[in-house]
Design a protein around this motif. Structure first.
Motif, PDB file in Angstrom:
ATOM      1  N   THR A  36       0.836  -1.201   0.000  1.00  0.00           N
ATOM      2  CA  THR A  36       0.000   0.000   0.000  1.00  0.00           C
ATOM      3  C   THR A  36       0.868   1.247   0.000  1.00  0.00           C
ATOM      4  O   THR A  36       1.992   1.250   0.508  1.00  0.00           O
ATOM      5  CB  THR A  36      -0.944   0.038   1.216  1.00  0.00           C
ATOM      6  N   ALA A  37       0.313   2.324  -0.558  1.00  0.00           N
ATOM      7  CA  ALA A  37       0.977   3.626  -0.574  1.00  0.00           C
ATOM      8  C   ALA A  37       0.010   4.685  -0.083  1.00  0.00           C
ATOM      9  O   ALA A  37      -1.156   4.721  -0.507  1.00  0.00           O
ATOM     10  CB  ALA A  37       1.446   3.975  -1.986  1.00  0.00           C
ATOM     11  N   THR A  38       0.484   5.543   0.822  1.00  0.00           N
ATOM     12  CA  THR A  38      -0.322   6.661   1.290  1.00  0.00           C
ATOM     13  C   THR A  38       0.459   7.960   1.128  1.00  0.00           C
ATOM     14  O   THR A  38       1.691   7.975   1.197  1.00  0.00           O
ATOM     15  CB  THR A  38      -0.725   6.507   2.774  1.00  0.00           C
ATOM     16  N   VAL A  39      -0.272   9.045   0.908  1.00  0.00           N
ATOM     17  CA  VAL A  39       0.289  10.394   0.902  1.00  0.00           C
ATOM     18  C   VAL A  39      -0.473  11.202   1.944  1.00  0.00           C
ATOM     19  O   VAL A  39      -1.707  11.328   1.861  1.00  0.00           O
ATOM     20  CB  VAL A  39       0.179  11.053  -0.484  1.00  0.00           C
ATOM     21  N   ASN A  40       0.251  11.700   2.937  1.00  0.00           N
ATOM     22  CA  ASN A  40      -0.359  12.448   4.042  1.00  0.00           C
ATOM     23  C   ASN A  40      -1.495  11.656   4.690  1.00  0.00           C
ATOM     24  O   ASN A  40      -2.531  12.221   5.076  1.00  0.00           O
ATOM     25  CB  ASN A  40      -0.859  13.811   3.552  1.00  0.00           C
ATOM     26  N   GLY A  41      -1.294  10.341   4.790  1.00  0.00           N
ATOM     27  CA  GLY A  41      -2.264   9.489   5.462  1.00  0.00           C
ATOM     28  C   GLY A  41      -3.403   8.995   4.606  1.00  0.00           C
ATOM     29  O   GLY A  41      -4.199   8.163   5.056  1.00  0.00           O
ATOM     30  N   THR A  42      -3.529   9.479   3.364  1.00  0.00           N
ATOM     31  CA  THR A  42      -4.598   9.051   2.460  1.00  0.00           C
ATOM     32  C   THR A  42      -4.086   7.955   1.542  1.00  0.00           C
ATOM     33  O   THR A  42      -3.063   8.153   0.863  1.00  0.00           O
ATOM     34  CB  THR A  42      -5.115  10.229   1.615  1.00  0.00           C
ATOM     35  N   GLU A  43      -4.770   6.827   1.505  1.00  0.00           N
ATOM     36  CA  GLU A  43      -4.320   5.732   0.648  1.00  0.00           C
ATOM     37  C   GLU A  43      -4.485   6.094  -0.828  1.00  0.00           C
ATOM     38  O   GLU A  43      -5.547   6.522  -1.267  1.00  0.00           O
ATOM     39  CB  GLU A  43      -5.103   4.454   0.958  1.00  0.00           C
ATOM     40  N   ILE A  44      -3.404   5.890  -1.586  1.00  0.00           N
ATOM     41  CA  ILE A  44      -3.391   6.185  -3.015  1.00  0.00           C
ATOM     42  C   ILE A  44      -3.468   4.909  -3.836  1.00  0.00           C
ATOM     43  O   ILE A  44      -4.136   4.854  -4.873  1.00  0.00           O
ATOM     44  CB  ILE A  44      -2.117   6.965  -3.401  1.00  0.00           C
ATOM     45  N   GLY A  45      -2.766   3.851  -3.393  1.00  0.00           N
ATOM     46  CA  GLY A  45      -2.725   2.619  -4.171  1.00  0.00           C
ATOM     47  C   GLY A  45      -2.571   1.403  -3.299  1.00  0.00           C
ATOM     48  O   GLY A  45      -2.063   1.482  -2.168  1.00  0.00           O
ATOM     49  N   ARG A  46      -2.992   0.256  -3.846  1.00  0.00           N
ATOM     50  CA  ARG A  46      -2.898  -1.016  -3.128  1.00  0.00           C
ATOM     51  C   ARG A  46      -2.875  -2.133  -4.167  1.00  0.00           C
ATOM     52  O   ARG A  46      -3.695  -2.175  -5.083  1.00  0.00           O
ATOM     53  CB  ARG A  46      -4.090  -1.184  -2.192  1.00  0.00           C
ATOM     54  N   ASP A  47      -1.922  -3.055  -4.012  1.00  0.00           N
ATOM     55  CA  ASP A  47      -1.816  -4.159  -4.965  1.00  0.00           C
ATOM     56  C   ASP A  47      -1.107  -5.330  -4.297  1.00  0.00           C
ATOM     57  O   ASP A  47      -0.402  -5.164  -3.296  1.00  0.00           O
ATOM     58  CB  ASP A  47      -1.029  -3.713  -6.210  1.00  0.00           C
ATOM     59  N   LEU A  48      -1.278  -6.510  -4.878  1.00  0.00           N
ATOM     60  CA  LEU A  48      -0.578  -7.696  -4.409  1.00  0.00           C
ATOM     61  C   LEU A  48       0.767  -7.819  -5.105  1.00  0.00           C
ATOM     62  O   LEU A  48       0.854  -7.696  -6.340  1.00  0.00           O
ATOM     63  CB  LEU A  48      -1.398  -8.955  -4.698  1.00  0.00           C
ATOM     64  N   GLY A  85       7.471  -4.202   6.210  1.00  0.00           N
ATOM     65  CA  GLY A  85       7.450  -3.017   7.052  1.00  0.00           C
ATOM     66  C   GLY A  85       7.025  -1.787   6.286  1.00  0.00           C
ATOM     67  O   GLY A  85       6.549  -1.879   5.148  1.00  0.00           O
ATOM     68  N   SER A  86       7.209  -0.615   6.905  1.00  0.00           N
ATOM     69  CA  SER A  86       6.803   0.663   6.325  1.00  0.00           C
ATOM     70  C   SER A  86       8.015   1.576   6.160  1.00  0.00           C
ATOM     71  O   SER A  86       8.900   1.614   7.015  1.00  0.00           O
ATOM     72  CB  SER A  86       5.762   1.359   7.206  1.00  0.00           C
ATOM     73  N   LEU A  87       7.995   2.327   5.071  1.00  0.00           N
ATOM     74  CA  LEU A  87       9.065   3.267   4.737  1.00  0.00           C
ATOM     75  C   LEU A  87       8.433   4.637   4.512  1.00  0.00           C
ATOM     76  O   LEU A  87       7.589   4.795   3.627  1.00  0.00           O
ATOM     77  CB  LEU A  87       9.796   2.796   3.479  1.00  0.00           C
ATOM     78  N   THR A  88       8.837   5.614   5.305  1.00  0.00           N
ATOM     79  CA  THR A  88       8.241   6.951   5.245  1.00  0.00           C
ATOM     80  C   THR A  88       9.296   7.989   4.915  1.00  0.00           C
ATOM     81  O   THR A  88      10.408   7.967   5.465  1.00  0.00           O
ATOM     82  CB  THR A  88       7.562   7.301   6.587  1.00  0.00           C
ATOM     83  N   ASN A  89       8.941   8.907   4.008  1.00  0.00           N
ATOM     84  CA  ASN A  89       9.826  10.022   3.652  1.00  0.00           C
ATOM     85  C   ASN A  89       9.000  11.273   3.390  1.00  0.00           C
ATOM     86  O   ASN A  89       7.838  11.194   2.993  1.00  0.00           O
ATOM     87  CB  ASN A  89      10.638   9.712   2.394  1.00  0.00           C
ATOM     88  N   ARG A  90       9.622  12.429   3.585  1.00  0.00           N
ATOM     89  CA  ARG A  90       8.980  13.719   3.328  1.00  0.00           C
ATOM     90  C   ARG A  90       9.602  14.373   2.108  1.00  0.00           C
ATOM     91  O   ARG A  90      10.818  14.293   1.893  1.00  0.00           O
ATOM     92  CB  ARG A  90       9.135  14.637   4.546  1.00  0.00           C
ATOM     93  N   VAL A  91       8.774  15.030   1.301  1.00  0.00           N
ATOM     94  CA  VAL A  91       9.212  15.668   0.062  1.00  0.00           C
ATOM     95  C   VAL A  91       9.641  17.104   0.337  1.00  0.00           C
ATOM     96  O   VAL A  91       8.935  17.864   1.013  1.00  0.00           O
ATOM     97  CB  VAL A  91       8.077  15.649  -0.984  1.00  0.00           C
ATOM     98  N   VAL A  92      10.818  17.482  -0.184  1.00  0.00           N
ATOM     99  CA  VAL A  92      11.307  18.859  -0.139  1.00  0.00           C
ATOM    100  C   VAL A  92      11.874  19.196  -1.512  1.00  0.00           C
ATOM    101  O   VAL A  92      11.869  18.374  -2.428  1.00  0.00           O
ATOM    102  CB  VAL A  92      12.381  19.052   0.958  1.00  0.00           C
TER     103      VAL A  92
END
Length: 307
Positions: free
Chosen positions: A198-210, A277-284
């Motif tokens: 799964t992928a989220t941007v600012n907590g909103t899910e954008i995509g999900r796949d197997l 696991g989860s990988l989080t990064n912020r855009v600058v």
């Protein structure tokens, strides 16, 4: 088993993450992750430290990073976004195609990702990476974000080469490496890992796949990369972006417009892969760069005179 690289006590170390206890067991002697992978054996550990007291960094610095394109749905959607053509080229079905990206711009968990200042079509890519072990084996897996400046990529790929400045500014790996044995029971009968991504941007899910929707297994990808070439222990090979919203460009291509909006400064992207696991990064935004000098175009008369 989860193997991490982390900062603690003013230095960088490696060790085993015990999530249930929220602790890390550092390896004795301070070996690097690539050395551990090359040896095929885990070193002895020392006294545990609290996971809250360490700063996780990219789990390893690979000698090379190959990124494949193993999901049909992603190929179709991104082609619609990049060149408007859509569909899956027949050549895609011949072999697991990949390109090389920059191993010197590897970021880790919670690192800021500095996009080129000239780019406004900023995108993430949700992937799983396999880490090659000795003898072309699978050592383990981690989460990969193949960040993409789509406007730069769209322009440069008109030269009929792979993406360059649209990609080489950053790739993120983390949060750790899950050894292959820990996920063997998640493989289907054909050897594909049955894991939700799964992928989220600012907590909103954008995509999900197997992950199991890949066209080739990770073992096949390693074998193909090594054909007439060399894959060494610690090399990283990305699955390519999952479908069903594994990146924004796929959705832009299907929607016919930039919806959802491109990433902006301050956006937080989190990629989560079941069992890893989860990988989080912020855009600058990176500092602006100067203009290139004008190209010297070929002078036909001068070229003929030189013959």
């Amino acid at each position: 088993m989860k193997l991490a690289t982390f900062r603690h006590g003013g230095r960088e170390r490696t060790g085993i993450v015990l999530l249930e206890d929220r602790r890390v067991l550092p390896f004795a002697g301070g070996p690097g992750m690539r050395a551990i992978i090359e040896s095929g054996e885990l070193p002895d550990t020392t006294d545990p430290v609290s996971l809250s007291d360490v700063r996780l960094v990219a789990p390893l610095r690979p000698a090379s990073l190959r990124d494949f394109v193993a999901f049909e749905e992603h190929v179709d959607g991104v082609r619609r976004s990049i060149d408007g053509s859509g569909g899956v080229p027949e050549a895609w079905y011949d072999a697991p195609t990949f390109y090389f990206t920059n191993p010197h711009r590897i970021l880790g968990p919670d690192d800021d990702v500095a996009f080129p200042a000239r780019s406004v079509a900023r995108d993430f890519e949700l992937e799983v990476a396999v880490i090659a072990g000795p003898g072309g084996s699978v050592f383990g897996y981690t989460v990969l974000n193949d960040w993409s400046a789509r406007d730069l990529q769209k322009r440069e790929m008109q030269v009929n080469l792979g993406p360059a400045k649209g990609k080489d500014f950053a790739s993120s790996l983390g949060p750790w490496i899950v050894t292959a044995d820990e996920l063997d029971d998640r493989k289907d009968t054909d050897g594909f890992l049955d894991l939700w991504c799964t992928a989220t941007v600012n907590g909103t899910e954008i995509g999900r796949d197997l992950l199991g929707n890949m066209g080739w297994t990770f073992e096949t990808m390693i074998d193909y990369a090594a054909r007439d070439s060399v894959v060494v222990p610690g090399d990283v090979l990305g699955s390519g972006t999952v479908g069903n919203g594994g990146c924004l460009a796929e959705l832009w291509g299907r929607n016919g417009r930039p919806d959802p909006l491109p990433l902006r400064d301050g956006d937080v992207v989190t990629l989560t892969v079941e069992g890893i696991g989860s990988l989080t990064n912020r855009v600058v935004t990176a500092p602006p760069t100067g203009d290139l000098p004008p190209v010297r175009r070929r002078d036909q008369a001068r070229a003929r005179a030189a013959r």
